[in-house]
Motif scaffolding. Structure first.
Motif, PDB file in Angstrom:
ATOM      1  N   ILE A  41       0.876  -1.170   0.000  1.00 19.43           N
ATOM      2  CA  ILE A  41       0.000   0.000   0.000  1.00 19.43           C
ATOM      3  C   ILE A  41       0.927   1.238   0.000  1.00 19.43           C
ATOM      4  O   ILE A  41       1.968   1.232   0.634  1.00 19.43           O
ATOM      5  CB  ILE A  41      -0.906  -0.066   1.259  1.00 19.43           C
ATOM      6  N   TYR A  61      -8.810   5.067   8.316  1.00 20.31           N
ATOM      7  CA  TYR A  61      -7.686   4.148   8.149  1.00 20.31           C
ATOM      8  C   TYR A  61      -8.172   2.738   7.838  1.00 20.31           C
ATOM      9  O   TYR A  61      -7.690   2.085   6.921  1.00 20.31           O
ATOM     10  CB  TYR A  61      -6.808   4.142   9.402  1.00 20.31           C
ATOM     11  N   ARG A  64      -9.477   2.423   4.370  1.00 20.77           N
ATOM     12  CA  ARG A  64      -8.366   2.351   3.413  1.00 20.77           C
ATOM     13  C   ARG A  64      -7.824   0.916   3.329  1.00 20.77           C
ATOM     14  O   ARG A  64      -7.617   0.377   2.244  1.00 20.77           O
ATOM     15  CB  ARG A  64      -7.268   3.308   3.874  1.00 20.77           C
TER      16      ARG A  64
ATOM     17  N   ASN B  18       8.932   0.452   4.995  1.00 20.97           N
ATOM     18  CA  ASN B  18       7.859   1.296   4.463  1.00 20.97           C
ATOM     19  C   ASN B  18       6.648   1.239   5.394  1.00 20.97           C
ATOM     20  O   ASN B  18       5.510   1.315   4.971  1.00 20.97           O
ATOM     21  CB  ASN B  18       7.482   0.875   3.041  1.00 20.97           C
ATOM     22  N   THR B  21       3.899   4.108   5.567  1.00 21.92           N
ATOM     23  CA  THR B  21       2.906   4.180   4.488  1.00 21.92           C
ATOM     24  C   THR B  21       1.723   3.245   4.752  1.00 21.92           C
ATOM     25  O   THR B  21       0.644   3.448   4.229  1.00 21.92           O
ATOM     26  CB  THR B  21       3.535   3.806   3.129  1.00 21.92           C
ATOM     27  N   LEU B  22       1.956   2.221   5.585  1.00 24.48           N
ATOM     28  CA  LEU B  22       0.888   1.277   5.900  1.00 24.48           C
ATOM     29  C   LEU B  22      -0.061   1.823   6.963  1.00 24.48           C
ATOM     30  O   LEU B  22      -1.106   1.256   7.213  1.00 24.48           O
ATOM     31  CB  LEU B  22       1.461  -0.057   6.389  1.00 24.48           C
ATOM     32  N   TYR B  23       0.316   2.916   7.615  1.00 22.73           N
ATOM     33  CA  TYR B  23      -0.493   3.391   8.741  1.00 22.73           C
ATOM     34  C   TYR B  23      -1.036   4.809   8.583  1.00 22.73           C
ATOM     35  O   TYR B  23      -1.365   5.450   9.554  1.00 22.73           O
ATOM     36  CB  TYR B  23       0.294   3.253  10.045  1.00 22.73           C
ATOM     37  N   CYS B  24      -1.082   5.315   7.363  1.00 24.60           N
ATOM     38  CA  CYS B  24      -1.660   6.637   7.131  1.00 24.60           C
ATOM     39  C   CYS B  24      -3.164   6.475   6.888  1.00 24.60           C
ATOM     40  O   CYS B  24      -3.560   5.621   6.113  1.00 24.60           O
ATOM     41  CB  CYS B  24      -0.995   7.282   5.918  1.00 24.60           C
ATOM     42  N   PRO B  25      -4.007   7.266   7.552  1.00 24.11           N
ATOM     43  CA  PRO B  25      -5.442   7.105   7.327  1.00 24.11           C
ATOM     44  C   PRO B  25      -5.925   7.682   5.997  1.00 24.11           C
ATOM     45  O   PRO B  25      -7.055   7.438   5.591  1.00 24.11           O
ATOM     46  CB  PRO B  25      -6.098   7.843   8.494  1.00 24.11           C
ATOM     47  N   GLU B  26      -5.091   8.447   5.336  1.00 24.64           N
ATOM     48  CA  GLU B  26      -5.503   9.036   4.065  1.00 24.64           C
ATOM     49  C   GLU B  26      -4.973   8.186   2.908  1.00 24.64           C
ATOM     50  O   GLU B  26      -3.840   7.720   2.943  1.00 24.64           O
ATOM     51  CB  GLU B  26      -4.946  10.455   3.932  1.00 24.64           C
ATOM     52  N   LEU B  30       0.663   9.319   1.889  1.00 24.64           N
ATOM     53  CA  LEU B  30       2.028   8.975   2.283  1.00 24.64           C
ATOM     54  C   LEU B  30       2.465   7.832   1.380  1.00 24.64           C
ATOM     55  O   LEU B  30       2.028   6.707   1.532  1.00 24.64           O
ATOM     56  CB  LEU B  30       2.054   8.564   3.756  1.00 24.64           C
ATOM     57  N   LEU B  51      -0.056  10.713  12.721  1.00 27.15           N
ATOM     58  CA  LEU B  51      -0.029   9.275  13.018  1.00 27.15           C
ATOM     59  C   LEU B  51       1.287   8.653  12.541  1.00 27.15           C
ATOM     60  O   LEU B  51       1.862   7.806  13.205  1.00 27.15           O
ATOM     61  CB  LEU B  51      -1.190   8.582  12.304  1.00 27.15           C
ATOM     62  N   TYR B  54       4.061   9.184  14.965  1.00 28.70           N
ATOM     63  CA  TYR B  54       3.996   8.225  16.070  1.00 28.70           C
ATOM     64  C   TYR B  54       4.620   6.891  15.651  1.00 28.70           C
ATOM     65  O   TYR B  54       5.415   6.305  16.385  1.00 28.70           O
ATOM     66  CB  TYR B  54       2.545   8.030  16.520  1.00 28.70           C
TER      67      TYR B  54
END
Lengths: 303, 75
Positions: A41, A61, A64, B18, B21-26, B30, B51, B54
């Motif tokens: 992702i 999140y 997504r 990476n 990039t796995l934890y962006c809510p948008e 990212l 986020l 963090y």
């Protein structure tokens, strides 16, 4: 790939919106989970687009991750109802149906039956994504009846434990004692046991999860959808905190999700024997295919 | 004026990672550049939730992402 007819010719591309062209060129349609799944992702164009949900929203999140984890996005239909979630779900390049409040599971029942009649040779996935109000309060009867009838589709409850976009009223899923804007004395009743209700009503695959581990979350989503194709109703109860109504600073949203994982949203996975058979069969086939692919690659290198 | 996330590409490219990039809510915000081995932020889409900060600083202890004030683009 069934979306060939939506691919524009080179000459026509420059007149189309940039997002559309990017989705055709770099999107996940027609690709496998290894090429465009949750593990990479951020390296392909996602089906979800910009949405008006709050900054740092865990629900956004999860949505997504959900769209990235879909095993078959080109043949999936999502259904939703009023609530925060539909603000993002409706912004994806996956058909979305928006009904009256709480009737998403009733609509999904009809839709999944119609798909099976109209496309007997195809696998069409139907998924309902609604909040705790839409699934367990106002849509409660329709949710329960669809499970009792054994309708073959996936229900996902985005549980933020509050009516988030109407000002913070308590919901059936708010924990006991929760002090909210419109429950200033604290909620007086227990949180509803959603996963227990699902098991009793006949769901064949039930998961309760806080989406802190992306692989685990994606695996649950995929399993739920694949089991629903063949066996019966599946249910995912997911924690998607409301950082506005529960006053969680945005940079601590993830930490809060981790804390909840040890508290109310400890991971739980339930499946019937029939569902287990389907999962073992499908995952076994996938493993075999992967091994064969690896073997073929090794042979290529040797030769 | 508002905050957006900024990735220190030099620091980030030293790690094989990476995770942020796995934890962006948008979605599509990212992103990860495979050729340069670094994450990067689409500044027009970032909502400034931090986020990723963090994840990068607290969870992984790498500190490659910081929050900076968004600057208006010069015409």
């Amino acid at each position: 790939m069934s979306l060939k007819y939506m691919t524009p010719t080179e000459q026509f591309k420059k007149y189309l919106p940039k997002d559309y062209v990017e989705l055709v060129d770099y999107g996940p349609f027609g690709k496998s989970q290894d090429e465009a799944g949750v593990n990479n992702i951020g390296q392909f164009k996602e089906v979800l687009e910009e949405h008006p949900m709050c900054s740092g929203c865990l629900m956004a999140y999860f949505i997504r991750v959900f769209f990235a984890a879909l095993p078959n996005p080109e043949d999936t239909v999502t259904l939703g109802t009023a609530g925060c979630g539909r603000l993002a779900i409706s912004q994806a390049a996956v058909p979305f149906i928006y009904g009256n409040y709480g009737d998403q599971n009733a609509m999904a029942s009809g839709l999944s039956r119609a798909f099976r009649l109209r496309f007997p040779d195809k696998k069409k996935d139907v998924v309902t994504l609604a909040g705790d109000g839409g699934t367990m309060d106002i849509g409660f009867s329709m949710t329960m009846h669809s499970w009792i009838r054994g309708e073959k589709f996936t229900t996902i409850m985005l549980d933020n434990e509050v009516y988030g976009n109407t000002g913070g009223q308590e919901s059936g899923m708010s924990p006991q004692g929760a002090i909210l804007k419109m429950a200033p004395e604290g909620k007086k009743f227990e949180k509803m046991p959603a996963t227990e209700l699902a098991k009793t009503a006949g769901c064949v695959y039930v998961v309760r999860i806080s989406p802190t581990n992306i692989k685990k979350t994606a695996k649950s989503i995929k399993r739920a959808i694949l089991v629903a194709r063949e066996v019966g109703p599946t249910f995912i109860h997911v924690y998607t905190s409301c950082n506005i109504e529960y006053s969680i600073p945005t940079e601590e949203v993830f930490k809060d999700a981790k804390d909840q994982e040890k508290d109310r949203f400890s991971f739980e996975e339930y499946m019937t024997d029939e569902a287990r058979e389907v999962i073992e069969r499908i995952e076994g086939e996938e493993k075999k295919a992967k091994k064969a692919k690896k073997g073929a690659r090794k042979e290529e290198v040797v030769s | 004026m508002y905050y957006i996330a900024m990735v220190d590409a030099e620091k980030c490219s030293q790690h094989k990672c990476n995770i942020c990039t796995l934890y962006c809510p948008e979605a599509n915000t990212l992103m990860f550049d495979k050729a340069k081995n670094t994450s990067w932020v689409d500044v027009d889409r970032c909502k400034g939730c931090a986020l990723c900060v963090y994840v990068c600083s607290d969870l992984l202890n790498r500190g490659c992402i910081s929050m900076v004030m968004a600057q208006a683009k010069e015409a």
